[in-house]
Motif scaffolding. Structure first.
Motif: not given
Length: 70
Positions: A32-46
């Motif tokens: 299973d996976w966790l989908g997370v929304e980062w507090d800092y927009p520059s952190r993620g890539k998806h």
């Protein structure tokens, strides 16, 4: 799989705060996976999508969501 994670849960991953937006399977992957929304927009890539399947949406479309396997 029993999980201690839930939608809306606040976490810190690699010392970066985020909010869980998805918990569950992702087609074509193991576990299973966790989908997370980062507090800092520059952190993620998806954006909550994997191989054409949308698993979750972000409150801020430019927040660059990132699935994290657990």
């Amino acid at each position: 799989m029993a999980s201690n994670f839930y939608i809306g849960q606040r976490l810190s991953y690699d010392s970066v705060p985020c909010t869980v937006r998805y918990v569950g399977p992702v087609a074509g992957t193991k576990n299973d996976w966790l989908g997370v929304e980062w507090d800092y927009p520059s952190r993620g890539k998806h954006d909550g999508e994997h191989k054409g399947v949308k698993y979750f949406d972000s409150k801020i479309p430019s927040s660059n969501l990132h699935p994290v396997a657990y």
